[in-house]
Design an enzyme around this catalytic site. Structure first.
Site, PDB file in Angstrom:
ATOM      1  N   GLU A 163      25.752 -28.004 -28.942  1.00  0.00           N
ATOM      2  CA  GLU A 163      25.494 -26.587 -28.653  1.00  0.00           C
ATOM      3  C   GLU A 163      24.066 -26.428 -28.149  1.00  0.00           C
ATOM      4  O   GLU A 163      23.107 -26.550 -28.912  1.00  0.00           O
ATOM      5  CB  GLU A 163      25.753 -25.758 -29.906  1.00  0.00           C
ATOM      6  N   LYS A 214      21.224 -23.831 -29.765  1.00  0.00           N
ATOM      7  CA  LYS A 214      20.840 -23.818 -31.173  1.00  0.00           C
ATOM      8  C   LYS A 214      19.344 -24.053 -31.288  1.00  0.00           C
ATOM      9  O   LYS A 214      18.787 -24.949 -30.641  1.00  0.00           O
ATOM     10  CB  LYS A 214      21.600 -24.887 -31.961  1.00  0.00           C
TER      11      LYS A 214
END
Length: 497
Positions: free
Chosen positions: A318, A321
């Site tokens: 991701e 993040k």
């Protein structure tokens, strides 16, 4: 008895390719990124990998809609920022459950609601006081809609909520949280038939203590293990020791009856210079060995009869993040659905029958050493004794199988066809397998206090003749074509098939 060293080597090989019915492996589907595939593509990816359980960090409509009629069970989350509103207002809770749960259930197999995430952690915050009240209002909303029997309510706690975690037997919750939060939460879980959710990351312990904690111990690889000074149990992985520290903490408060699910665990494939151990090789070893450990049956040393149920963090890398580099590199897949590294994620994958992902480029090789993940075939099964078990425990298992268990142990008596190889592991294997076949191979009949495992590959005759040259080439080319029985030295292992 003969030395165990040679036979242990052989059993280690077999154990590397053995699988059995065990716990469950799910995946956390986080979406803190701007480049992820749409939910319907994600569901296709999950199904192609045999993933039957997923956990999300909200109740996103597009995700829950995509999961409908997929057969994939899902844990949804009430975000931390909504805990206060839900805790203070039953009508708000009712509306949230109606809009985020009832609207999608049962087409979407929602099995649990996580109330926040790691609100209960190392320190008490302003939000901590809302956890249990929010759990109660959500439960009341489920009861109104008659959904409470199928959907459980819990709250993922961080393992940092333990005041002590070493040795595992001395596990205890932080004293300042016990009366205000922990006991009320555990009471709620007991009253509703739910379970504790806990996030366990051996990576953090290893990163901060790499000079004293073995990497092999952290990655489920072959290692001498660590003996708990409090109860004498031997731990072969840091993960199991951490899980048992939580069990011990619950036991210390007399909540021995409660189960737990590991709602997050994983290992980053990249990290900053200070993040010792963050690499693709280690991530593949940890997650691959975790999957194999969970799916091969036994629980932890402290709770051997409770299967391990875990959710790996995370499905994707991701890119948005915050925090250190590792935070953006826990994914099993890149956003383009290519693997970060190649590991099985299901029983079918362990058996070598899993479909590949959408693309296989830029993958690292799967871990296939003694401490890693190996393929196995499906079909007939045998119960084998573990060479890593303590001799006293093996002897107890052997005595039970041949005595009360009713196994046919005549062939392993002196002058019997299966007396050789004359070792405790060999004799226990024969007795365990006889008992296992007699019980029609039902789940739990190959356990013997954690000293046994189910193998899908028969012991090969060639392994037991000292004049054979035991090279890896020979071992990997050894034929497993034993028809109706497994040849073991000069004896035959019944299969019951």
């Amino acid at each position: 008895m003969a030395s165990l060293s040679f036979f242990s080597f052989l059993i280690l090989f077999l154990s590397a390719i053995a699988v059995s019915d065990g716990g469950s492996v799910g995946i956390n589907y986080g979406r803190v990124a701007d480049n992820l595939p749409p939910p319907d593509k994600v569901v296709q990816l999950l199904k192609s990998q045999g993933v039957a359980k997923v956990k999300i960090f909200d109740s996103d409509s597009a995700v829950l809609t995509a999961l409908a009629n997929s057969g994939i069970s899902v844990v949804v989350c009430l975000p931390n920022e909504q805990l206060a509103s839900v805790a203070k207002d039953q009508s708000f809770s009712d509306g949230w459950v109606q809009a985020n749960i009832a609207k999608y259930y049962p087409a979407t197999k929602i099995e649990a609601i996580a109330i926040g995430n790691e609100v209960i952690a190392e320190n008490i915050t302003d939000t901590t006081k809302f956890v249990v009240p929010a759990m109660k209002t959500i439960q009341a909303s489920l009861v109104k809609l008659k959904l409470d029997s199928n959907i459980k309510v819990s709250s993922p706690v961080a393992i940092s909520c333990l005041g002590n975690s070493y040795p595992a037997s001395a596990g205890s919750f932080k004293t300042d949280q016990v009366q205000s939060t922990i006991i009320p939460m555990l009471d709620f879980l007991r009253e509703t038939g739910s379970y504790l959710m806990v996030n366990v990351y051996p990576f953090f312990a290893y990163k901060d203590n790499s000079k004293t904690i073995s990497l092999d111990y952290s990655l489920f690889k072959d290692n001498p293990g660590v003996v708990d000074s409090g109860n004498g149990l031997r731990y072969k992985s840091l993960f199991e020791a951490q899980v048992d520290a939580v069990y011990a903490a619950m036991s210390a408060l007399t909540y021995d009856d409660l189960k737990l699910v590991v709602t997050e665990t994983g290992w980053p494939s990249a990290g900053d210079a200070a993040e010792v151990g963050a690499s693709q090789e280690n991530a593949a070893a940890y997650n691959g060995n975790l999957v194999r450990r969970v799916l091969t049956g036994n629980g932890t040393p402290l709770r051997p009869n409770d299967p391990l149920n875990v959710y790996i963090f995370a499905l994707f890398n991701e890119n948005q993040k915050p925090g250190p580099t590792s935070e953006r590199n826990y994914g099993l897949f890149y956003p383009n659905e290519q693997r970060v590294y190649n590991i099985p994620l299901s029983q079918k994958g362990l058996n070598g029958n899993q479909s590949p992902p959408a693309s296989n480029v830029n993958q690292t090789a799967p871990v296939n050493n003694w401490g890693g993940v190996s393929k196995a075939t499906s079909g007939q099964t045998w119960c084998m004794a573990s060479p890593n078990a303590e001799a006293e425990e093996l002897q107890e298992g052997l005595d039970y199988a041949c005595g009360e268990g009713g196994a046919d142990c005549g062939p392993i008596q002196p002058n019997g066809a299966c007396y050789n190889p004359n070792s405790l592991v060999a004799h226990a294997s024969y007795a365990y397998n006889s008992y296992y076949q007699k019980k029609a191979r039902v789940s739990g009949s190959c356990f013997f206090s954690g000293t046994a495992y189910v193998s899908t590959q028969p012991p090969c005759t060639y392994f037991f003749y000292p004049f054979i040259l035991f090279t890896f080439k020979l071992i990997h080319s050894c034929s497993f074509s034993c028809l109706g029985f497994a040849a073991f030295g000069n004896c035959q292992f019944p299969t019951g098939y």
